[in-house]
Design a protein around this motif. Structure first.
Motif, PDB file in Angstrom:
ATOM      1  N   GLU A   1       0.815  -1.214  -0.163  1.00  0.00           N
ATOM      2  CA  GLU A   1      -0.045  -0.059   0.029  1.00  0.00           C
ATOM      3  C   GLU A   1       0.881   1.307  -0.045  1.00  0.00           C
ATOM      4  OE1 GLU A   1      -2.437   0.108   3.424  1.00  0.00           O
ATOM      5  OE2 GLU A   1      -3.434   2.147   2.690  1.00  0.00           O
TER       6      GLU A   1
ATOM      7  N   LYS B   1       6.617   3.422  -2.117  1.00  0.00           N
ATOM      8  CA  LYS B   1       6.309   4.737  -2.694  1.00  0.00           C
ATOM      9  C   LYS B   1       7.649   5.479  -2.324  1.00  0.00           C
ATOM     10  CE  LYS B   1       1.325   5.035  -2.033  1.00  0.00           C
ATOM     11  NZ  LYS B   1       0.277   5.344  -1.080  1.00  0.00           N
TER      12      LYS B   1
ATOM     13  N   HIS C   1       4.104  -0.618  -6.297  1.00  0.00           N
ATOM     14  CA  HIS C   1       3.259   0.520  -6.384  1.00  0.00           C
ATOM     15  C   HIS C   1       4.015   1.717  -5.614  1.00  0.00           C
ATOM     16  CE1 HIS C   1      -0.322   3.208  -6.288  1.00  0.00           C
ATOM     17  NE2 HIS C   1      -0.147   3.386  -5.192  1.00  0.00           N
TER      18      HIS C   1
ATOM     19  N   TRP D   1       5.444   9.822  -8.535  1.00  0.00           N
ATOM     20  CA  TRP D   1       4.115  10.407  -8.145  1.00  0.00           C
ATOM     21  C   TRP D   1       4.373  11.720  -7.539  1.00  0.00           C
ATOM     22  CZ3 TRP D   1       1.167   8.252  -3.293  1.00  0.00           C
ATOM     23  CH2 TRP D   1      -0.146   8.953  -3.216  1.00  0.00           C
TER      24      TRP D   1
ATOM     25  N   GLN E   1       3.708  11.966  -1.688  1.00  0.00           N
ATOM     26  CA  GLN E   1       4.730  11.104  -0.769  1.00  0.00           C
ATOM     27  C   GLN E   1       5.692  11.061  -1.647  1.00  0.00           C
ATOM     28  OE1 GLN E   1       0.947   8.104   0.019  1.00  0.00           O
ATOM     29  NE2 GLN E   1       2.655   7.485   1.629  1.00  0.00           N
TER      30      GLN E   1
ATOM     31  N   ASN F   1       2.054   7.542 -11.348  1.00  0.00           N
ATOM     32  CA  ASN F   1       0.724   7.641 -10.701  1.00  0.00           C
ATOM     33  C   ASN F   1       0.117   9.065 -10.889  1.00  0.00           C
ATOM     34  OD1 ASN F   1      -1.141   6.174  -9.120  1.00  0.00           O
ATOM     35  ND2 ASN F   1      -0.206   7.079  -7.414  1.00  0.00           N
ATOM     36  N   GLU F   2      -0.816   9.312 -11.304  1.00  0.00           N
ATOM     37  CA  GLU F   2      -1.811  10.622 -11.254  1.00  0.00           C
ATOM     38  C   GLU F   2      -1.103  11.763 -12.000  1.00  0.00           C
ATOM     39  OE1 GLU F   2      -2.648  10.962  -7.121  1.00  0.00           O
ATOM     40  OE2 GLU F   2      -3.729   8.982  -6.916  1.00  0.00           O
TER      41      GLU F   2
ATOM     42  N   ASN G   1      -1.048   4.892 -13.970  1.00  0.00           N
ATOM     43  CA  ASN G   1      -2.237   4.522 -12.978  1.00  0.00           C
ATOM     44  C   ASN G   1      -2.646   6.081 -12.777  1.00  0.00           C
ATOM     45  OD1 ASN G   1      -3.359   2.606 -11.403  1.00  0.00           O
ATOM     46  ND2 ASN G   1      -2.550   3.730  -9.500  1.00  0.00           N
TER      47      ASN G   1
ATOM     48  N   GLN H   1      -7.840   3.312 -11.307  1.00  0.00           N
ATOM     49  CA  GLN H   1      -7.706   3.068  -9.426  1.00  0.00           C
ATOM     50  C   GLN H   1      -9.049   2.509  -9.098  1.00  0.00           C
ATOM     51  OE1 GLN H   1      -6.161   6.385  -7.476  1.00  0.00           O
ATOM     52  NE2 GLN H   1      -4.070   6.523  -8.305  1.00  0.00           N
TER      53      GLN H   1
ATOM     54  N   HIS I   1     -11.247   4.157  -7.015  1.00  0.00           N
ATOM     55  CA  HIS I   1     -11.764   4.339  -5.537  1.00  0.00           C
ATOM     56  C   HIS I   1     -13.303   4.854  -5.810  1.00  0.00           C
ATOM     57  CE1 HIS I   1      -8.241   3.718  -3.559  1.00  0.00           C
ATOM     58  NE2 HIS I   1      -7.254   4.691  -4.362  1.00  0.00           N
TER      59      HIS I   1
ATOM     60  N   GLU J   1      -7.021   0.046  -7.597  1.00  0.00           N
ATOM     61  CA  GLU J   1      -7.246   0.343  -6.208  1.00  0.00           C
ATOM     62  C   GLU J   1      -8.671   0.385  -5.702  1.00  0.00           C
ATOM     63  OE1 GLU J   1      -4.732   3.870  -5.322  1.00  0.00           O
ATOM     64  OE2 GLU J   1      -3.406   3.483  -6.518  1.00  0.00           O
TER      65      GLU J   1
ATOM     66  N   TRP K   1      -8.204  -1.847  -2.468  1.00  0.00           N
ATOM     67  CA  TRP K   1      -7.267  -1.384  -1.797  1.00  0.00           C
ATOM     68  C   TRP K   1      -7.530  -1.303  -0.152  1.00  0.00           C
ATOM     69  CZ3 TRP K   1      -2.940   0.113  -3.805  1.00  0.00           C
ATOM     70  CH2 TRP K   1      -2.095   1.081  -3.291  1.00  0.00           C
TER      71      TRP K   1
ATOM     72  N   TRP L   1      -8.035   3.326   4.247  1.00  0.00           N
ATOM     73  CA  TRP L   1      -7.613   4.585   4.126  1.00  0.00           C
ATOM     74  C   TRP L   1      -8.759   5.800   4.141  1.00  0.00           C
ATOM     75  CZ3 TRP L   1      -8.123   8.250  -0.163  1.00  0.00           C
ATOM     76  CH2 TRP L   1      -8.640   7.883  -1.341  1.00  0.00           C
TER      77      TRP L   1
HETATM   78  C1  GLA Z   1      -3.950   7.255  -4.346  1.00  0.00           C
HETATM   79  C2  GLA Z   1      -2.560   6.210  -4.240  1.00  0.00           C
HETATM   80  C3  GLA Z   1      -2.577   5.150  -3.546  1.00  0.00           C
HETATM   81  C4  GLA Z   1      -2.962   5.605  -2.198  1.00  0.00           C
HETATM   82  C5  GLA Z   1      -4.488   6.158  -2.332  1.00  0.00           C
HETATM   83  C6  GLA Z   1      -4.846   6.457  -0.811  1.00  0.00           C
HETATM   84  O1  GLA Z   1      -4.982   6.167  -5.059  1.00  0.00           O
HETATM   85  O2  GLA Z   1      -2.267   5.886  -5.857  1.00  0.00           O
HETATM   86  O3  GLA Z   1      -1.051   4.792  -3.439  1.00  0.00           O
HETATM   87  O4  GLA Z   1      -2.172   6.535  -1.590  1.00  0.00           O
HETATM   88  O5  GLA Z   1      -4.277   7.253  -3.327  1.00  0.00           O
HETATM   89  O6  GLA Z   1      -4.597   5.438   0.086  1.00  0.00           O
END
Ligand code: GLA
Length: 369
Positions: free
Chosen positions: A74, A78, A111, A115, A118, A163-164, A207, A240, A242, A271, A327, A335
């Protein structure tokens, strides 16, 4: 007459009961959750889970091994946690997850490699605290990716490389991050090249989240298409996922999966969780109405519907989707207990606080044909 009425009433309530009685929805052959999600879905895709090193030392380890075929750290891989100082890597957490997965014959998704969140502060600045230039930053990115990917070469089958990177603002293409400000958009292609050079066998993913939004979706599509056209080694798109009880709609998700299938790359849902609150994208202060955190039957019903919708569509796109990763493991902790509202308990997963399968688990399993 009265008798007929009574019999009719009894019949109606019996039928109603059989719809509301949860256990009745479990088909006889599938009434053992120990078979595990991954086994139920093995003809479609791998089912994975994001874990912390701590969870592997609790009784959740058993649940992980029973249910999941793939493991994602998780946080442990990072950039901030694994590379806290320029000349210092912290491997313990990531190593322990990799060792656990290997010992138990599970796949591992890495993962992530690049990014805006973090990320360690040192990476963007020099000793005097000034922002570094593009050349220095790309060299640091290369060193980081080469070292991390090399360490787990042959053990990690797929990496979320970038990522993102796409902006959430409708009129902005790439996110205004330090990576973009310092390097321009080159950092994205470079990250993929560095990862591929370090492990040519690893599958490399881009991602991102909120891919169901048509504007953001097209931007993600454009980015990947451009990378592909330039011959950059990219093998998959990570959605992802979410999501929440109120989104995505069937149409939105279907269009999303259809659109990304057109890229000719693999798709993974990387995720997955389904919050029992309506979707909010930004963190905020708690309001009085956030006090009610009970997992009500109404929330449960909506969550079940959303899980069924998602898995039914994932199965429809089974030729393109190669993995679905949850996730977090169970409602014991996620989270989402701290996002978007700090301390608001959520129940986003298929296992309850005690690791027992929820009704949503059975409904998801029942979508398998
Ligand atoms: C994003 C990141 C994940 C995680 C989530 C929250 O989706 O890709 O690594 O930090 O946010 O947990």
């Amino acid at each position: 007459m009265k008798k007929i009425l009574l019999i009719t009433c009894c019949l109606i309530s019996l039928v109603a009961l059989s719809f509301t009685n949860h256990t009745s929805l479990q088909p006889k052959s599938l009434n053992d959750s120990s078979k595990g999600l991954n086994a139920y879905f093995s003809k479609y895709f791998t089912i994975g889970v994001a874990v912390s090193p701590r969870s592997l030392k609790t009784n959740e380890a058993e649940l992980i091994l029973q249910q999941f075929g793939s493991i994602t750290p998780e946080n442990a891989m990072k950039m901030g946690p694994i590379h806290p100082k320029e000349n210092e890597y912290f491997w313990n957490d990531a190593d322990s997850i990799v060792a656990f997965a290997q010992k138990n014959n599970r796949k591992i998704r890495g993962h992530n490699l690049c990014w805006h969140n973090q990320a360690p502060r040192w990476i963007f600045t020099n000793a005097a605290g000034d922002t570094v230039n593009k050349e220095v930053l790309l060299q640091r990115l290369k060193d980081h990716i080469t070292t991390v990917v090399n360490r787990y070469k042959g053990k990690i089958y797929a990496w979320d490389v970038v990522n993102e990177a796409i902006s959430d603002k409708p009129d902005e293409y790439l996110r205004n991050s330090p990576w973009l400000r310092i390097c321009g958009e080159d950092f994205i292609a470079k990250a993929f090249e560095y990862a591929h050079a370090a492990d040519p066998d690893a599958l490399l993913f881009y991602n991102d989240y909120n891919e169901i939004n048509p504007v953001k979706r097209e931007k993600i599509f454009k980015l990947i298409k451009t990378l592909k056209e330039k011959g950059i080694p990219i093998h998959g798109i990570g959605l992802q996922g979410h999501w929440a009880i109120n989104e995505p709609s069937e149409d939105e998700l279907n269009k999303t999966l259809k659109r990304f299938s057109e890229l000719g790359l693999k798709i993974q849902i990387t995720e997955l969780d389904i919050s029992v609150y309506n979707k909010e994208h930004n963190s905020r202060e708690a309001k009085p109405e956030d006090q009610n955190t009970e997992f009500t039957p109404e929330k449960e019903m909506k969550q079940i519907e959303m899980y069924k919708r998602c898995f039914t569509l994932f199965e429809k796109y089974k030729k393109t989707i190669s993995g679905v990763t949850f996730w977090n493991i169970s409602d014991r902790s996620s989270w989402l207990d701290n996002f978007p509202v700090r301390g608001r308990k959520d129940y986003p997963l298929l296992f309850d606080k005690n690791g027992k399968p929820k009704q949503a688990f059975w409904e998801v399993v029942n979508t398998v044909k």
